[in-house]
Design a protein around this motif. Structure first.
Motif, mmCIF file in Angstrom:
data_model
loop_
_atom_site.group_PDB
_atom_site.id
_atom_site.type_symbol
_atom_site.label_atom_id
_atom_site.label_comp_id
_atom_site.label_asym_id
_atom_site.label_seq_id
_atom_site.Cartn_x
_atom_site.Cartn_y
_atom_site.Cartn_z
ATOM 1 N N THR A 229 34.187 35.265 32.570
ATOM 2 C CA THR A 229 33.236 35.235 33.689
ATOM 3 C C THR A 229 31.862 35.599 33.165
ATOM 4 O O THR A 229 31.718 36.340 32.191
ATOM 5 C CB THR A 229 33.638 36.234 34.790
ATOM 6 O OG1 THR A 229 33.717 37.545 34.229
ATOM 7 C CG2 THR A 229 34.984 35.858 35.384
ATOM 8 N N VAL A 247 32.496 30.803 35.939
ATOM 9 C CA VAL A 247 33.788 30.960 35.270
ATOM 10 C C VAL A 247 33.926 29.888 34.194
ATOM 11 O O VAL A 247 33.667 28.705 34.448
ATOM 12 C CB VAL A 247 34.956 30.833 36.273
ATOM 13 C CG1 VAL A 247 36.292 30.845 35.532
ATOM 14 C CG2 VAL A 247 34.919 31.964 37.288
ATOM 15 N N GLN A 265 33.202 33.125 42.489
ATOM 16 C CA GLN A 265 34.027 33.223 41.290
ATOM 17 C C GLN A 265 35.422 32.664 41.539
ATOM 18 O O GLN A 265 35.963 31.923 40.714
ATOM 19 C CB GLN A 265 34.123 34.688 40.834
ATOM 20 C CG GLN A 265 34.868 34.842 39.520
ATOM 21 C CD GLN A 265 34.887 36.274 39.044
ATOM 22 O OE1 GLN A 265 35.952 36.806 38.739
ATOM 23 N NE2 GLN A 265 33.727 36.916 38.987
ATOM 24 N N ARG A 269 36.933 29.357 39.667
ATOM 25 C CA ARG A 269 38.173 29.385 38.887
ATOM 26 C C ARG A 269 39.086 28.225 39.307
ATOM 27 O O ARG A 269 39.678 27.557 38.462
ATOM 28 C CB ARG A 269 38.884 30.722 39.108
ATOM 29 C CG ARG A 269 40.139 30.890 38.248
ATOM 30 C CD ARG A 269 40.836 32.211 38.580
ATOM 31 N NE ARG A 269 39.997 33.341 38.245
ATOM 32 C CZ ARG A 269 40.331 34.302 37.377
ATOM 33 N NH1 ARG A 269 41.503 34.241 36.767
ATOM 34 N NH2 ARG A 269 39.540 35.307 37.134
#
Length: 360
Positions: A229, A247, A265, A269
């Protein structure tokens, strides 16, 4: 029957009769089947055969009518009338025959999938990046016209506002089927905004269209992934005062790496994993295709990404697709998303090529 055989490239009746017999067998088995798994498999096969058998029935009906008219020609009283009706029936028979051939063509199992679209600037520096941006906009507008959902998963901006690289998801009925022929090198010929002397330059961008993979298509052990990250950055400070949300996921065995910084985030992902799965799925598909192609003598229209597929010539206002030797003088309309003529021609060419490769 000689006239009938001369009128069309006949499909052996016994071949088509076997398909009809299989359809009747499936109907019987479906009515008696008690096993859920078997029922699903039989239903899938039945659904696939039903439209094919419908075309075969239409063809057989015309063949029967043709044979009856041929017999009537032997009758002096009806000879002239039968001859006239035979002339009218021949083109219908040819058309029905072609529809049967098309119905019997193998279907790409991935045609109904969503598509992952990747556009990368090639040779040409900033001008190539601007052209890549033009292509992304073209596909986005085409998707909107088709009623599909177009969403950028990851992007890398260039200094003059274009894109060095873009990955997008296109979701909707027939998205991959219509976009898959866009893969390859797209070339542009125009005067760059950075060219003071007015000289025409040639730049390029590469396009890759992949069928989107589902989780069940590719098994990826967590140990094969490295997830990093980082703080996202974007033009205009769009990520100012936000937490580390970008990410980057790397598939360690292959080295495939995807970075997404478009959303939260958690969402990034998910998007990155979607692209990782799709690229691994494409590798599997490519190996299978390579095995199938090993026995072929040629790879006409293979759609390889290294193949130059299209040229966009601004001075002449034309677009030329080199795979099918098609030139249209509607460059502005195409870049505005009007790809229907090009897509239809590519689909028709692919169908004709596949019909020529098989014997039905």
């Amino acid at each position: 029957m000689a006239a009938l055989k001369d009128s069309a490239s006949m499909i052996p009746k016994n071949s088509l009769s076997r398909i009809r017999s299989r359809m009747a067998e499936l109907e019987t088995r479906l009515s008696e089947c008690q096993d859920t798994t078997e029922l699903i498999e039989l239903s899938r096969e039945y659904s696939g055969l039903k439209p094919v058998v419908g075309k075969i029935d239409e063809y057989f009906n015309l063949v029967s009518e043709f044979e009856q008219l041929e017999e009537l020609q032997e009758d002096t009283e009806f000879k002239e009338l039968a001859s006239e009706e035979l002339k009218e029936l021949k083109p219908k028979l040819e058309e029905a025959l072609q529809e049967v051939r098309i119905a019997l063509l193998p279907v790409d199992a991935d045609d109904d999938r969503a598509a992952i679209l990747e556009v990368r600037a090639g040779t040409g520096g900033d001008e190539a990046a601007l052209f890549a941006s033009d292509l992304v906009r073209m596909y986005e507008r085409f998707a909107q016209t088709a009623g599909w959902k177009f969403e950028i998963i990851a992007s890398s901006a260039a200094s003059l506002g274009g894109y060095r690289e873009v990955t997008a998801e296109v979701k909707g009925s027939g998205a991959y089927a219509k976009l898959k022929f866009e893969s390859g090198v797209h070339r542009v010929q125009r005067v760059p905004v950075t060219e003071a002397s007015g000289r025409i330059h040639t730049s390029a961008a590469t396009v890759a269209v992949l069928p989107e993979a589902e989780e069940v298509d590719v098994d990826i052990p967590p140990s094969d992934l490295r997830i990093d990250t980082m703080r996202a950055s974007g033009a205009g400070g769009q990520h100012v005062n936000k937490t580390d949300s970008a990410v980057r996921i790397t598939h360690i065995p292959t080295g495939i790496s995807v970075t997404s910084s478009e959303k939260s985030q958690h969402f990034n992902r998910s998007l990155a994993m979607k692209v990782i799965r799709t690229r691994l799925f494409e590798e599997k598909r490519r190996k299978v295709d390579a095995e199938r192609a090993a026995d072929r003598k040629s790879q006409v229209g293979s759609g390889d990404r290294s193949e130059r597929v299209r040229t966009y010539n601004f001075p002449q206002g034309r677009i030329t697709d080199h795979r099918i030797n098609l030139t249209v003088y509607k460059l502005e309309q195409v870049l505005a998303g009007d790809l229907d003529q090009l897509v239809a021609a590519l689909v028709a060419n692919d169908r004709a090529r596949r019909l020529a490769e098989i014997e039905i």
